[in-house]
Scaffold this active site. Sequence first.
Site, mmCIF file in Angstrom:
data_model
loop_
_atom_site.group_PDB
_atom_site.id
_atom_site.type_symbol
_atom_site.label_atom_id
_atom_site.label_comp_id
_atom_site.label_asym_id
_atom_site.label_seq_id
_atom_site.Cartn_x
_atom_site.Cartn_y
_atom_site.Cartn_z
ATOM 1 N N LYS A 142 0.880 -1.173 0.000
ATOM 2 C CA LYS A 142 0.000 0.000 0.000
ATOM 3 C C LYS A 142 0.915 1.221 0.000
ATOM 4 O O LYS A 142 1.979 1.201 0.627
ATOM 5 C CB LYS A 142 -0.885 0.033 1.243
ATOM 6 N N HIS A 162 0.628 5.800 3.728
ATOM 7 C CA HIS A 162 -0.570 6.545 4.107
ATOM 8 C C HIS A 162 -0.214 7.659 5.098
ATOM 9 O O HIS A 162 0.702 7.517 5.899
ATOM 10 C CB HIS A 162 -1.578 5.581 4.747
ATOM 11 N N HIS A 194 0.413 7.118 8.824
ATOM 12 C CA HIS A 194 1.706 6.690 9.366
ATOM 13 C C HIS A 194 2.655 7.863 9.572
ATOM 14 O O HIS A 194 3.752 7.688 10.111
ATOM 15 C CB HIS A 194 2.350 5.662 8.434
#
Length: 588
Positions: free
Chosen positions: A138, A141, A144
């Site tokens: 992924k 984001h 994080h």
Amino acid sequence: MACGFRRAIACQLSRVLNLPPENLITSISAVPISQKEEVADFQLSVDSLLEKDNDHSRPDIQVQAKRLAEKLRCDTVVSEISTGQRTVNFKINRELLTKTVLQQVIEDGSKYGLKSELFSGLPQKKIVVEFSSPNVAKKFHVGHLRSTIIGNFIANLKEALGHQVIRINYLGDWGMQFGLLGTGFQLFGYEEKLQSNPLQHLFEVYVQVNKEAADDKSVAKAAQEFFQRLELGDVQALSLWQKFRDLSIEEYIRVYKRLGVYFDEYSGESFYREKSQEVLKLLESKGLLLKTIKGTAVVDLSGNGDPSSICTVMRSDGTSLYATRDLAAAIDRMDKHNFDTMIYVTDKGQEKHFQQVFQMLKIMGYDWAERCQHVPFGVVQGMKTRRGDVTFLEDVLNEIQLRMLQNMASIKTTKELKNPQETAERVGLAALIIQDFKGLLLSDYKFSWDRVFQSRGDTGVFLQYTHARLHSLEETFGCGYLNDFNTACLQEPQSVSILQHLLRFDEVLYKSSQDFQPRHIVSYLLTLSHLAAVAHKTLQIKDSPPEVAGARLHLFKAVRSVLANGMKLLGITPMEFRSCCPGWSAMV
């Protein structure tokens, strides 16, 4: 530290009170500028002193303070002694204050404040800090981001204090999501798109397969079977997983470089897929593993069936869970690093998870579970770019760079910069970090681009501009003036306020080292920057007599040095470009 003044005061007090100086050090503090009375540089908290005294028949605190002050004498260090509200106040000899503080800042350099008596006697430890921990396959984001910058700050501070720090990035590279992703890629994936824009394509596949799995039970079943194949070591499934992992880590390393963050160890849940089975066997051998009707395995931490204290450690198909892998990782790290402290930096939504993990370690017989600590933080709300809702950190970094470049474009001198893109990103990152660190870490906060990029007021942009302007003063005048200085030339109220504030740096570092809150350092640096801006308006260097100019330049150099030290601890790279600091003295 406080340049040895605190210890000198403690030594005089120890003779009167018949207590060791070490017992008095933490009761003596530099007086904050905002609360400053004219006479006081330091104050002794009589309340704090009485807490250390076993005599419970306490007379009036104010009477005690007055009696104590009468027994003390001025000397070569202390020029005045008085009482305040429940305190005894000490004024330091002004010339000694000026000379000692400035010499100490210059001599200690990046270690100023860290050699303080507040830290003496504290054992040097081996500390593991786990932070950032994005999910493989992924894109990085924004969720994080806080873990990354908070964990980096904690690691920086502990390292600066002399501890051995191991920075671990524990990647989310295993679990049911890879069953979904593997199945999704087989259904919707394209090798060409994977090679050209890997993480964007994997993200799109993941979103699509989640929708399909919600509507079609056969897709959900296929995902479970794919993850089971991974757990059993199926070569084809592992090969696809490895490709996703490698592509993800390449992307993360690039993003971390932009953030100025590094790790000593890239770990991940996948490292513990086999060891998690050993954890299950150990739990079973100790009679802690319970099977449910659904076939899952749980641990009852309450011992009486309280549903809120039940932790699931194995799925019905025998595959491991996040908690199981965290247990295996903690045990492995103790075996490998023999740490004194291990700190996990994640959002507050995982508080219960870590409470359960630490509790399970303890009942498994690992007493060192008490050395494990979770540092939780709140959620950032409303972080959007001009294109809409933000999903990825890289979008935020690009937005930072774009907005700062636009701000700088209105400044004629921006063209002098060798690399305006890099400058824009560094100033913008400082703005983002200061916005994040100004409040309590546990608090949620609403994100505002306008507030982040204000050059006036308490912002990261203001800190960067202050540092750059002070650096330009040294570049412009430094050659002729930075040899020696006359302390008598720095007795103006603006100079004294700065010197008094510099005294407090060690206390601020100590406070942040105790509670892991960067806001203490942020508040200190912002106050220091405002004091410097005020002083710069009145304490001219140009056209002043050489002796006066030299003394003032030493003062501003000390401010810049401490400002840079604090910024680096926060994870900010101080800027040194004169052209990025227009109108600085008007920013107070």
